[in-house]
Design an enzyme around this catalytic site. Structure first.
Site, PDB file in Angstrom:
ATOM      1  N   HIS A  12      23.461  43.075  42.783  1.00 25.25           N
ATOM      2  CA  HIS A  12      23.859  43.631  44.082  1.00 25.25           C
ATOM      3  C   HIS A  12      22.598  44.104  44.793  1.00 25.25           C
ATOM      4  CE1 HIS A  12      28.150  43.676  42.974  1.00 25.25           C
ATOM      5  NE2 HIS A  12      27.680  43.878  41.763  1.00 25.25           N
ATOM      6  N   LYS A  51      32.864  34.190  44.719  1.00 24.55           N
ATOM      7  CA  LYS A  51      33.203  35.309  43.833  1.00 24.55           C
ATOM      8  C   LYS A  51      34.580  35.842  44.162  1.00 24.55           C
ATOM      9  CE  LYS A  51      32.447  38.892  41.076  1.00 24.55           C
ATOM     10  NZ  LYS A  51      31.433  39.939  41.055  1.00 24.55           N
ATOM     11  N   HIS A  82      29.972  39.983  33.786  1.00 23.24           N
ATOM     12  CA  HIS A  82      29.752  41.264  33.078  1.00 23.24           C
ATOM     13  C   HIS A  82      30.839  41.588  32.056  1.00 23.24           C
ATOM     14  CE1 HIS A  82      32.409  42.352  36.320  1.00 23.24           C
ATOM     15  NE2 HIS A  82      31.470  42.514  37.211  1.00 23.24           N
ATOM     16  N   HIS A 104      35.324  38.499  38.711  1.00 21.19           N
ATOM     17  CA  HIS A 104      35.346  39.869  38.196  1.00 21.19           C
ATOM     18  C   HIS A 104      36.623  39.951  37.368  1.00 21.19           C
ATOM     19  CE1 HIS A 104      34.500  44.312  38.404  1.00 21.19           C
ATOM     20  NE2 HIS A 104      35.694  44.251  37.839  1.00 21.19           N
ATOM     21  N   ASP A 125      24.033  42.969  36.880  1.00 26.65           N
ATOM     22  CA  ASP A 125      25.000  43.781  37.627  1.00 26.65           C
ATOM     23  C   ASP A 125      24.350  45.069  38.118  1.00 26.65           C
ATOM     24  OD1 ASP A 125      27.317  44.433  38.922  1.00 26.65           O
ATOM     25  OD2 ASP A 125      28.338  45.198  37.149  1.00 26.65           O
ATOM     26  N   HIS A 144      23.617  38.013  38.238  1.00 30.20           N
ATOM     27  CA  HIS A 144      24.624  38.876  38.889  1.00 30.20           C
ATOM     28  C   HIS A 144      23.902  40.126  39.382  1.00 30.20           C
ATOM     29  CE1 HIS A 144      28.866  40.747  38.937  1.00 30.20           C
ATOM     30  NE2 HIS A 144      28.043  41.613  39.501  1.00 30.20           N
TER      31      HIS A 144
HETATM   32  C1  NCD Z   1      29.526  46.969  41.555  1.00 33.34           C
HETATM   33  C2  NCD Z   1      29.072  47.516  42.925  1.00 33.34           C
HETATM   34  O1  NCD Z   1      28.783  48.705  43.022  1.00 33.34           O
HETATM   35  O2  NCD Z   1      28.990  46.734  43.863  1.00 33.34           O
HETATM   36  N1  NCD Z   1      29.905  48.077  40.719  1.00 33.34           N
HETATM   37  C3  NCD Z   1      29.998  48.088  39.372  1.00 33.34           C
HETATM   38  O3  NCD Z   1      30.428  49.109  38.824  1.00 33.34           O
HETATM   39  N2  NCD Z   1      29.649  47.064  38.636  1.00 33.34           N
HETATM   40  C4  NCD Z   1      30.642  45.974  41.728  1.00 33.34           C
HETATM   41  C5  NCD Z   1      30.994  45.214  40.485  1.00 33.34           C
HETATM   42  O4  NCD Z   1      30.295  44.274  40.093  1.00 33.34           O
HETATM   43  O5  NCD Z   1      32.015  45.543  39.870  1.00 33.34           O
HETATM   44 ZN    ZN Z   2      28.637  43.427  40.087  1.00 31.08          ZN
END
Ligand code: NCD
Ligand code: ZN
Length: 338
Positions: free
Chosen positions: A17, A102, A174, A139, A246, A15
């Site tokens: 970003h 997702k 998460h 999520h 995450d 996971h």
């Molecule tokens: C994530 C993001 O910034 O894209 N933020 C987070 O607090 N985890 C999105 C997510 O996975 O919730």
């Molecule tokens: Zn995330």
């Protein structure tokens, strides 16, 4: 005798970003140097929604990867599922090699204003995912409820989806609560990712003293009991629980302001931190499976071949990486990647 060096099969981040454009260029090296693969989240700007979006995004990641010479790393592509997603879009995406869809419930986190309000509207989509073998990534927070109860309140929705589509493989992303650990253990074909920061933080580390915006993420860190439940299960060798960082970078000024963004940029520290956490728990022998085996098996992927080695050597996490404040900035960590 004290351990000075630790090697294991290189892991995957289930996971992550990576964002797009400039930000992608800044953060990719951390993930690409420490993982074999990463499941790349689709809540980008613009988002990854349709069957052709993942291909374009893949090419964008590939371009940076090539410029930065990280040939050993592969992104695993996802699409975002919302109320406009159709079953035929799932088929198309599956043919393009997209591994997972997702779902963000509406408004629960960064870039989720286009998320799902009514899960009944996407049941045909879930059906097609079940048929094509595409994984469903959730999520797991219920919108418009008290923030500390959002994960718990979402579990009913998870239960319903699992009951209606028992062969659909689901990852509850998460997780942050003891009750979510329990639910995942109970349900067949349901697994969960756990972040490094949720193994370390409680709500006290976010708002218990002075406000710590760089410890603020969704779902928010919970109670000491919840943290302990996550730590216990992550280090237990249960194959339903595996690592997803995450890592969610935002520029410093988007974190340190009113209406600060949720997200912890953990990619630079995640692997050393996991070694430290598992070592402290006296469960270092369980780390390789948590990071490198269980997720791959659940996703039906071959195991990575490369190894990663860490050495025990103190370092101070930098205050910032090119305008992005990393998790544990200014703190001392005791392991580093060789
Ligand atoms: C994530 C993001 O910034 O894209 N933020 C987070 O607090 N985890 C999105 C997510 O996975 O919730
Ligand atoms: Zn995330």
């Amino acid at each position: 005798m004290e351990l000075k060096e630790f090697s294991m099969r290189i892991g995957d981040d289930f996971h992550c970003h990576l964002r797009r454009g400039d930000m992608l260029g800044k953060v990719l090296p951390f993930t690409a140097s420490m993982f074999g693969r990463a499941v790349v989240m689709p809540n980008t700007e613009p988002p990854i929604l349709d069957r052709f979006d993942p291909h374009l995004y893949y090419k964008e990641i590939h371009q940076y990867k090539r410029n930065q010479s990280y040939s050993g790393f592969s992104p695993i592509m996802t699409i975002q599922i919302n109320e406009s997603t159709s079953p035929s879009m799932i088929e198309g995406a599956s043919l393009e090699g997209v591994a997972a869809g997702k779902v963000y419930p509406i408004g629960v986190t960064t870039n989720s204003a286009n998320g799902v309000r009514d899960f009944g509207k996407i049941s045909e989509v879930f059906k097609r995912m079940q048929e094509t073998g595409m994984l469903l990534l959730l999520h797991g927070e219920k919108p418009d409820t008290f923030c500390l109860h959002r994960e718990k309140e979402f579990l009913n929705t998870l239960l319903k989806i699992n009951k209606e589509f028992p062969e659909l493989k689901i990852v509850l992303e998460h997780i942050t609560t003891r009750v979510a650990v329990w639910a995942v253990k109970e349900l067949k074909n349901v697994a969960a990712t756990i972040t490094a920061h949720h193994l370390l933080l409680t709500l006290d580390d976010v708002v218990g003293d002075l406000l710590s915006p760089h410890n603020f993420c969704k779902p928010i860190a919970k109670s000491p009991k919840d943290r302990l439940a996550l730590l216990e299960v992550a280090t237990s060798g249960n194959p339903k629980f595996f690592f997803g960082s995450d890592s969610a970078p935002h520029l410093k000024e988007r974190k340190e302001c009113s209406s600060g963004c949720a997200g912890i940029f953990s990619a630079p520290v995640a692997v050393p931190l996991l070694v430290e956490i598992f070592e402290k728990a006296d469960r270092l022998d369980k780390l390789e499976n948590f990071v490198s085996t269980f997720g791959a098996v659940f996703y039906d992927l071959p195991l990575n071949k490369d190894k990663i080695t860490l050495v025990k050597k103190d370092w101070i996490v930098p205050e910032s990486y090119d305008g992005i404040v990393p998790f544990l900035s200014g703190k001392k960590l005791s392991w580093q990647v060789k």
